[in-house]
Each structure stands twice: as structure tokens, then as C-alpha cells.
Enzyme design. Structure first.
Site, PDB file in Angstrom:
ATOM      1  N   ASP A 341      29.477  55.506  99.689  1.00 32.88           N
ATOM      2  CA  ASP A 341      29.277  54.246 100.387  1.00 32.88           C
ATOM      3  C   ASP A 341      29.886  53.074  99.625  1.00 32.88           C
ATOM      4  O   ASP A 341      30.144  53.148  98.431  1.00 32.88           O
ATOM      5  CB  ASP A 341      27.780  53.998 100.605  1.00 32.88           C
ATOM      6  CG  ASP A 341      27.037  53.832  99.289  1.00 32.88           C
ATOM      7  OD1 ASP A 341      27.303  54.630  98.369  1.00 32.88           O
ATOM      8  OD2 ASP A 341      26.201  52.918  99.171  1.00 32.88           O
ATOM      9  N   GLU A 342      30.102  51.987 100.329  1.00 35.99           N
ATOM     10  CA  GLU A 342      30.487  50.684  99.762  1.00 35.99           C
ATOM     11  C   GLU A 342      31.642  50.806  98.765  1.00 35.99           C
ATOM     12  O   GLU A 342      31.644  50.154  97.722  1.00 35.99           O
ATOM     13  CB  GLU A 342      29.266  50.019  99.102  1.00 35.99           C
ATOM     14  CG  GLU A 342      28.173  49.694 100.111  1.00 35.99           C
ATOM     15  CD  GLU A 342      26.942  49.073  99.481  1.00 35.99           C
ATOM     16  OE1 GLU A 342      26.331  48.199 100.109  1.00 35.99           O
ATOM     17  OE2 GLU A 342      26.558  49.475  98.358  1.00 35.99           O
ATOM     18  N   ALA A 343      32.643  51.613  99.119  1.00 31.62           N
ATOM     19  CA  ALA A 343      33.808  51.787  98.233  1.00 31.62           C
ATOM     20  C   ALA A 343      34.870  50.742  98.574  1.00 31.62           C
ATOM     21  O   ALA A 343      36.017  51.065  98.901  1.00 31.62           O
ATOM     22  CB  ALA A 343      34.361  53.198  98.365  1.00 31.62           C
TER      23      ALA A 343
END
Length: 590
Positions: A341-343
Site C-alpha cells: 500500500d501507499e507506494a
């Protein structure tokens, strides 16, 4: 031009119009009288048939008998005895069951259960002379034991002797889960939580039939699991945490202790190493993992999205393979969670390259992949489970993964995230996904939540607890309870039983149990909490709060059994519930 005060007035008047409409959700609900045991079980069973006028007395001569020759069944019996002995003071010896269930006994048997209970369900029959639990597996026996606990008074959970009496109401219960996967997640990366705290949480999860604990073991602020081939991950990367504390990590022996303790509670540990983002602790530990070969400083803030493994370097995949190999060797469960996530610092093309290279590395360990639903941007194998954490009710990647055979774990942030505040006055927690009161946590259907994801495509429900603001076991309690129980019911009980009014009565009946266990739960005003024979706080001498009244700083009012002080001007913003700006200070019970 409106001043800030005028803008707030406009907002307050708009809210005022809604207060009446939401009164049933936010009004003070009187303390509940003791709820009959068969009407207080959480999660609610599939079928309960009471036997009127019948009860089983638990007395000093009561014994526990388990399936003859079955060591796992005896372990469940020992667990039950361990729960009941401190409060009752009874010996409750555990032995093999004879051919016929003896009088004055609790029997745990691995034969004779209805086929409908499947691999995780049970049948419980309580009569005047015995209680008989039948299941096809010890997972089912263990689930039945949790129901039996709730058929006894809440004080049975006390660590010290209580007066009793102890009586189990007569009934026949047939019960089995809606979803095979019922999970919780604990973030030990943002703030490190020692083995003792994890064990305490496992005990709490077990009594609500949760069977998976997902441990978030690595993030920007800390790396929490020993990896022999990359030792600086823990000795350096695990040396701090949010706010700059000393951090910490689990040795392999400690992690194994957690895994084994979880197994004794019929809970599977699912470890997570978040990647390719959320990796600053790793990048700070090893310069060669950075594209520029320069290690960044350790971080103790709560920012996200700034870190990334170097997608183009071969050493990145050597690193990932080593970590996965060592972690898989310690983890008997089927799954490893790879985050994803949230890369934000990884380009879309690099992200796909990374996921496509990591998927076979997980497969090489013999494990299956779980990842936050972002990983569904790649073409996942059917064995992979995307975990949905969004705030919408659709996701094209998840729908595509389902069409290829994947099953989804549901953790929508605006429904299932335990770290979200209950309301603006909650002392800890976050609010980026909104406030989640108990009714919000309960009021959604996992089997029909995401478009393109029908009930058969749902593996189950998981309740993540991120730890940016969570420092102590008491903090975990406050955010998890009572919402964790709401999610547990969504995961276990059939949708046909879903009813907020009935649930809040059963939830309120958990209060004496949580008090006996020293669980620091949030006493939501949406629930009539059973006070266990004690009285609610007295009537405040101060005037009652009124939604139509204009308050200024210093005015003190009474509301929901507490005294409140207006921090600054407000109208229509209810103390402790709907206030958007945190305009009230809670001065405590009357």
C-alpha cells in the site's frame, strides 16, 4: 466576508437540524438490567433453542471430560479449566471421557456433531446434569468453549475467586461461522508492543472466535522481526518508533513464542513485511537497498508514501527473498502478507515490476500471498488474497482478481479500522477515514459491500489496529473494544441475524465480562451497558446540555452521565459524540 466564528455558527446550525434525526444513535441509553445469558452471546449463534426451567450448576465437584485419546481435545479442556478455576475456585479436573457422558460434567467430544457445523462449528447441549460440546475438529470445540464462557456470569472471567453461583442455562445451540477467516491486525511497527501485550490481545481475540492475527512487522518507523541474514534491520532499524522511543523487536524465539501461544488459542499468525513502500527502517539499515547507495536517517514521524525499495537493483530481490525465506521458516500458517500500500514513491511501472517479481518469491517459500488491495493492480494468482482497505465500495483491481478466482479480505478503513476515533473527543486515534462509532462498525454487510465481490468471493473480515497513537495495552483496549466485537459478529454470524437493536443489547451485556478482565473499553453512549448490579453515575447538578443553546468557554453542562465544559463557542455540537471540532472537555462522571 464571514469570520471563522460565523462560519462555525453556520455549521453548528446545520448540525442542529441533524441532531434530532440521529437522537436514537447518540442519546444516553439507560444502564441495562442483566441480560439473560442466552440473549447476551457475541457473536450471536446460528441457532439457539432454550430449555425452559433447566440449568446446569457448575459446582465444586464438576469435572471436564474430553475425547478419549485426543491430546488436542484435552488441550481445549485444559484451556477451559484455566479460564474457570481462578474465579470459581473449583478444581475442575480434566480427564478422558468415558463411553457415556457422566453427570456433573462438561464434555468436549469430537463425534456426534451435526454435519452442518463443518470444520469450525459446534453443537452445545446443556441439561440439568451436564454440558456436552460436540464438534468435528478441535477448532470447533474451542469455538464452543467461547460460547459456554458467555453463558456464565461475566464475573467468571475474574482472575480471583468470586462468590458465584455459577449456572449455565439449558439450551441446544448449533453454530458455525459465516466466513472461515475472521481476523485482526496489530501494528507493532509504529509503536513496538512486547510479547506480553500480543499474548494479551490474543486472549481477547480468542473469546470472540477470531482465528487470525495479522502482525504488521515492518514500516518506516521500525523493523520488528529478527532476520539473521540482514541483522542491522533490527539492531538499527528496530531501535526507534513513532515519537522517538526506544523501539524494540522480536527475536526468532520470541516470534515463535507468539506463534505457539496463538496456536493454543486456535489463532493463526499472518506476518506482514510491507513493501515496496513503508521501508525507511530497512533503507536506513542498509545503504545498498537505496538507488543512490546512501542510507537515509531513521524516521520517527507518521508521514507515509515517501520511501521505496530500489526496483532496478538485483540486491533488492536478494533482500526480499532472504526475508521471506526466514519468515516463512518461522511461520506455520499458510499466508505471508507483502503489504503493497501507499507506494507513492514507486512509479506505476516499477510497482508492477516489483509485485510480479515478489509473487514467485513468496510461492517459493510454500506460502500464499496476502497484500493490501493495491497489489491487485498486478495479475494475481487465484491463491492470492487482496485485502481491501479503501473507503469506496468498488475497486477495479479487486473485481478483476475475484474474476480470476481470488478471495478478498474486507477491511474498509471507514468501517473496520480500529484506530479511527469514535468521535472528535476521543483522546487517541486518527480520523482520516472518518469517525467510527459502534453502530458504524456494525452497520455494513461484508457479503455485499464491494461491487463485483459477492459473498462467495469474501474470505472474511479483518479489523486493523494501526499504532501511530497506540502505546499501551490500555490504548489497544480502548480502540478495539467494543468495535472488535461488532466485527467479530459480522465475520461469524449469518447475515439473517444482523440487527443493531438486538446486537447493542448483547454488546451491553459484555461489560461485566470486560470489567472482570480489566479491559479499558470505550463506553459508547449508543449502548446500554450492563453495570453488573452497580449504578450508573449520579445525576449531575449542572444543567443538561441543549442542542439549541449557545455555549461559550467555561460553561459547564451535564450530558450522558458526565460533566462537560465548553472549550469555546458552540451550538448543536453534542458533547462527546458529534462535535466536529472537539469543542467540549469531558470532566468525568457525575
Amino acid at each position: 466576508m464571514k469570520t471563522p466564528l460565523a462560519r462555525r455558527a453556520g455549521r453548528a446550525l446545520a448540525v442542529l437540524a441533524l441532531v434530532g434525526a440521529s437522537a436514537t444513535a447518540t442519546q444516553l441509553i439507560p444502564a441495562a438490567a442483566a441480560t439473560p445469558a442466552l440473549q447476551s452471546i457475541v457473536p450471536v449463534p446460528v441457532s439457539v433453542t432454550p430449555a425452559a426451567g433447566v440449568s446446569f450448576p457448575l459446582v465444586s465437584t464438576t469435572k471436564i471430560v474430553t475425547e478419549a485419546g485426543s491430546a488436542p481435545a484435552k488441550q481445549v479442556g485444559d484451556y477451559l479449566a484455566g479460564v474457570l478455576r481462578p474465579s470459581t475456585g473449583y478444581a475442575l479436573p480434566v480427564s478422558d471421557a468415558p463411553a457415556a457422558v457422566p453427570a456433573d460434567s462438561i464434555a468436549l467430544l469430537l463425534s456426534g456433531a451435526p454435519a452442518s457445523v463443518g470444520a469450525q462449528g459446534y453443537q452445545l447441549v446443556s441439561t440439568a446434569s451436564s454440558v456436552t460440546l460436540r464438534a468435528s475438529t478441535t477448532d470447533g470445540l474451542f469455538a464452543g468453549v467461547q460460547t459456554l464462557r458467555q453463558m456464565l456470569p461475566g464475573s467468571v472471567e475474574s482472575p480471583s475467586a468470586q462468590p458465584g453461583p455459577w449456572s449455565v442455562p439449558g439450551a441446544t445451540i448449533v453454530d458455525y461461522p459465516r466466513f472461515g477467516y475472521r481476523g485482526a491486525m496489530l501494528d507493532v511497527a509504529r509503536h513496538f508492543h512486547p510479547v506480553s501485550t500480543v499474548k494479551r490481545y490474543l486472549d481477547q481475540l480468542a473469546q470472540y472466535k477470531i482465528n487470525n492475527l495479522h502482525l504488521h512487522l515492518a514500516d518506516d518507523q521500525g523493523w520488528r522481526i529478527q532476520i539473521d541474514s540482514w541483522p542491522r534491520l533490527t539492531t538499527y532499524g528496530g531501535s526507534t518508533q513513532v515519537g522517538g522511543g526506544t523501539g524494540g523487536y522480536y527475536t526468532k524465539a520470541q516470534y515463535t513464542e507468539i506463534v505457539n501461544y496463538a496456536a493454543s488459542r486456535h489463532i493463526t499468525i499472518i506476518p506482514e513485511i510491507d513493501m515496496p513502500g513503508h521501508v525507511n527502517a530497512a533503507l536506513a539499515s542498509y545503504a545498498e537497498l537505496n538507488c543512490n547507495g546512501v542510507a537515509p536517517a531513521l524516521r520517527t514521524d507518521t508521514a507515509v508514501g515517501y520511501s521505496s525499495l530500489c526496483i532496478s537493483k538485483d540486491i533488492t530481490y536478494t533482500f526480499v527473498a532472504d526475508v521471506l525465506r526466514e519468515l516463512a521458516a518461522l511461520t506455520p500458517g499458510q499466508y505471508i502478507h507483502i503489504g503493497g500500500d501507499e507506494a507513492s514513491s514507486t512509479s506505476a511501472a516499477d510497482y508492477l515490476t516489483f509485485v510480479n517479481k515478489v509473487l514467485p518469491l513468496v510461492a517459493a517459500t510454500g506460502k500464499s500471498v496476502v497484500g493490501w488491495h493495491d497489489i491487485a493492480k498486478a495479475t494475481l494468482p487465484a491463491s492470492a488474497s487482496p485485502q481491501f482497505w479503501g473507503t469506496t465500495t468498488s475497486d477495479a483491481g479487486v473485481s478483476a482478481a475475484v474474476s480470476r478466482g481470488s478471495k478478498v479480505i474486507l477491511s474498509p478503513a471507514n468501517k473496520a479500522y480500529l484506530d479511527m476515533k469514535y468521535n472528535s473527543s476521543t483522546p487517541i486515534g486518527l480520523s482520516w477515514a472518518g469517525y467510527i462509532e459502534v453502530q458504524d462498525a456494525y452497520g455494513w454487510n461484508p457479503g455485499a459491500y464491494l461491487s463485483g465481490v459477492g459473498e462467495s468471493a469474501v474470505r472474511g473480515v479483518e479489523s486493523p489496529l494501526w499504532a501511530e497513537t497506540v502505546v499501551t495495552p490500555s490504548d489497544i483496549d480502548y480502540l478495539a473494544f467494543p468495535r472488535l466485537a461488532a466485527h467479530a459478529e459480522l465475520g461469524w454470524s449469518p447475515w439473517s441475524t444482523h440487527d443493531w437493536t438486538a446486537f447493542r443489547t448483547r454488546l451491553g451485556a459484555q461489560a461485566p465480562r470486560w470489567v472482570a478482565q480489566s479491559i479499558n473499553f470505550y463506553r459508547s453512549s449508543q449502548v446500554a451497558w450492563d453495570t453488573g448490579g452497580t449504578t450508573q453515575p449520579g445525576t449531575c447538578a449542572d444543567p443538561a446540555w441543549s442542542a439549541s443553546q449557545v455555549y461559550t468557554g467555561g460553561n459547564v453542562v451535564s450530558h450522558n452521565g458526565h460533566k462537560w465544559t465548553a472549550k469555546w463557542w458552540t451550538q448543536g455540537e453534542e458533547p462527546g459524540t458529534t462535535g466536529q471540532w472537539g469543542v467540549w472537555t469531558d470532566n468525568g462522571a457525575c
